[in-house]
Design a protein around this motif. Structure first.
Motif, PDB file in Angstrom:
ATOM      1  N   ILE A  10       0.844  -1.202   0.000  1.00 52.98           N
ATOM      2  CA  ILE A  10       0.000   0.000   0.000  1.00 52.98           C
ATOM      3  C   ILE A  10       0.880   1.255   0.000  1.00 52.98           C
ATOM      4  CG2 ILE A  10      -1.996  -1.098   1.063  1.00 52.98           C
ATOM      5  CD1 ILE A  10      -1.159   0.183   3.752  1.00 52.98           C
ATOM      6  N   GLN A 104      -5.087  -7.866   1.750  1.00 46.17           N
ATOM      7  CA  GLN A 104      -6.516  -7.889   1.358  1.00 46.17           C
ATOM      8  C   GLN A 104      -6.659  -7.612  -0.129  1.00 46.17           C
ATOM      9  OE1 GLN A 104      -8.764  -3.965   1.999  1.00 46.17           O
ATOM     10  NE2 GLN A 104      -7.552  -4.075   3.878  1.00 46.17           N
TER      11      GLN A 104
ATOM     12  N   PRO B  46     -19.447  -4.305   2.055  1.00 45.34           N
ATOM     13  CA  PRO B  46     -18.039  -4.368   2.479  1.00 45.34           C
ATOM     14  C   PRO B  46     -17.419  -2.994   2.732  1.00 45.34           C
ATOM     15  CG  PRO B  46     -18.218  -4.820   0.118  1.00 45.34           C
ATOM     16  CD  PRO B  46     -19.627  -4.654   0.632  1.00 45.34           C
ATOM     17  N   VAL B  47     -16.401  -3.015   3.555  1.00 46.16           N
ATOM     18  CA  VAL B  47     -15.515  -1.861   3.731  1.00 46.16           C
ATOM     19  C   VAL B  47     -14.851  -1.579   2.372  1.00 46.16           C
ATOM     20  CG1 VAL B  47     -13.275  -1.294   4.761  1.00 46.16           C
ATOM     21  CG2 VAL B  47     -15.086  -2.306   6.176  1.00 46.16           C
ATOM     22  N   PRO B  48     -14.804  -0.331   1.913  1.00 44.23           N
ATOM     23  CA  PRO B  48     -14.139  -0.050   0.628  1.00 44.23           C
ATOM     24  C   PRO B  48     -12.667  -0.477   0.647  1.00 44.23           C
ATOM     25  CG  PRO B  48     -15.323   1.899   1.424  1.00 44.23           C
ATOM     26  CD  PRO B  48     -15.353   0.901   2.544  1.00 44.23           C
ATOM     27  N   ALA B  49     -12.173  -0.896  -0.501  1.00 45.14           N
ATOM     28  CA  ALA B  49     -10.795  -1.385  -0.612  1.00 45.14           C
ATOM     29  C   ALA B  49      -9.755  -0.317  -0.302  1.00 45.14           C
ATOM     30  CB  ALA B  49     -10.566  -1.940  -2.028  1.00 45.14           C
ATOM     31  N   THR B  50     -10.158   0.948  -0.357  1.00 41.49           N
ATOM     32  CA  THR B  50      -9.209   2.045  -0.133  1.00 41.49           C
ATOM     33  C   THR B  50      -9.171   2.502   1.325  1.00 41.49           C
ATOM     34  OG1 THR B  50     -11.000   3.495  -0.824  1.00 41.49           O
ATOM     35  CG2 THR B  50      -9.333   2.950  -2.480  1.00 41.49           C
ATOM     36  N   TRP B  52      -8.573   1.060   4.352  1.00 41.37           N
ATOM     37  CA  TRP B  52      -7.449   0.696   5.226  1.00 41.37           C
ATOM     38  C   TRP B  52      -6.153   1.430   4.840  1.00 41.37           C
ATOM     39  CZ3 TRP B  52      -3.579  -3.041   3.503  1.00 41.37           C
ATOM     40  CH2 TRP B  52      -2.594  -3.278   4.456  1.00 41.37           C
ATOM     41  N   PRO B  53      -5.755   1.464   3.540  1.00 42.45           N
ATOM     42  CA  PRO B  53      -4.536   2.217   3.213  1.00 42.45           C
ATOM     43  C   PRO B  53      -4.617   3.687   3.629  1.00 42.45           C
ATOM     44  CG  PRO B  53      -5.311   0.971   1.291  1.00 42.45           C
ATOM     45  CD  PRO B  53      -6.336   0.802   2.352  1.00 42.45           C
ATOM     46  N   HIS B 105     -13.291  -9.748   2.530  1.00 36.75           N
ATOM     47  CA  HIS B 105     -14.042  -8.701   3.226  1.00 36.75           C
ATOM     48  C   HIS B 105     -13.797  -8.742   4.729  1.00 36.75           C
ATOM     49  CE1 HIS B 105     -16.664  -9.255  -0.514  1.00 36.75           C
ATOM     50  NE2 HIS B 105     -15.958  -8.160  -0.680  1.00 36.75           N
ATOM     51  N   ALA B 108     -10.317  -7.225   5.118  1.00 36.80           N
ATOM     52  CA  ALA B 108     -10.373  -5.765   4.961  1.00 36.80           C
ATOM     53  C   ALA B 108     -10.936  -5.116   6.228  1.00 36.80           C
ATOM     54  CB  ALA B 108     -11.219  -5.397   3.746  1.00 36.80           C
TER      55      ALA B 108
END
Lengths: 215, 215
Positions: A10, A104, B46-50, B52-53, B105, B108
């Protein structure tokens, strides 16, 4: 010949997995100076979290049932990812361990890619393709260490790449990349330097062998 | 008292992990008829893929550096997920194995939640909270089977829930849920019926014990 390179870090600056993969890519470029590299940064430009469930819904729906636009988009995205992957003669996957588990974003990419008929089943289109997996772990997971058995990602990635998708796979690993970042690990500085040098040497050899294996 | 329930199945109808968790929840409701359940469907919403970063970038940036709106949103989302989790006195996680690995998911969600200061470090806010993890696998992974060693998710989930977040954790597992769906597995029908009955019985006991552990 083309190299497909996937990065799951990331981070762009200061990423150890990128640095390790850079060494492999250097060797590729040295051996194949006129060839190209296809880059896919799934950690920075991730597959949306909804893509895989939509692609699965489309797969599972009866043949005569109309697909939604969202489902068709997800199927097209899966096909696009597979097109990129299959456009190359060799592959390089650079994936850090995150929270003791798989990235992920790499998992989301694998889930989506595996919905494409070319990558499912007993004869995936990548069978026999030479590949390198570069794995980086912040801590140390060696035998006898407190984290022995805590890496739940590397084994899974090897299974998918080597046994499900049947790549001709080599693995390069680097550990203790958090030494120098986390002050609690300062006592391991010498060990980290040694591990990094060894990983770099392995990456160089794997890069050369990747060139050789696509000869 | 409140039960937090997380479902990671990407299906609503026909989900075996939901069915297994429903049994745990039934026992919870029987023992605590006046209590509520907080639901979080990370496989469907789901939590968006962006997220966490962005939350990590915010964490890693120097204290005096201004955060972007996107980063602040991701930090707020992490806090919201943790608020939901901590609003309850017990937790129930229903997570299927997908492609031999962890639900993307669920991973994430874990990655994001662990960025919140309440869930990081040596004294997470969930320490001692009673919890049940219901894991469902489509195939059979028992000793001597061709898939022995191919489950890379359950061990990781136990580490995170039990050792990192220090939940007081019980695990219920069900296997061979693809029997009846995949015709190649038809010869295992009796075994699958038996495994399901055993899993249901375990789920009932774990549900009762969850009530007892929050008494």
């Amino acid at each position: 010949m083309t190299l497909y390179r996937l990065d799951a870090s990331i981070r762009v600056e200061g990423s150890h997995s990128r640095a390790l993969a850079d060494i492999v890519e250097e060797e590729w470029n040295a051996g194949r100076p006129d060839d190209t590299v296809v880059n896919r940064h799934v950690g920075v430009d991730p597959v949306p979290a909804t893509a895989w469930p939509l692609a699965v819904q489309s797969l599972m729906a009866p043949a005569d049932e109309e697909r939604t636009l969202e489902q068709l988009d997800a199927v097209a995205l899966a096909a696009h990812e597979v097109d990129l992957l299959l456009s190359a003669d060799a592959a390089l996957f650079a994936v850090p361990l995150y929270n003791f588990g798989v990235s992920q974003h790499f998992k989301a990419w694998v889930d989506l890619v595996i919905t494409d008929p070319r990558m499912a089943g007993e004869a995936p289109a990548t069978a026999g393709t030479p590949a390198v997996l570069a794995v980086v772990r912040g801590g140390f997971y060696g035998p006898g260490s407190p984290r022995e058995g805590w890496d739940y990602a590397t084994g899974w990635m090897q299974r998918i790449l080597s046994e499900v998708w049947k790549f001709d796979l080599a693995v390069v690993e680097e550990e203790f990349t958090l030494v120098g970042v986390n002050p609690a690990l300062d006592e391991f500085k010498d060990m980290a330097v040694e591990l990094r040098a060894k990983a770099a040497q392995n990456a160089r050899e794997r890069g050369r062998s990747l060139v050789g294996r696509t000869a």
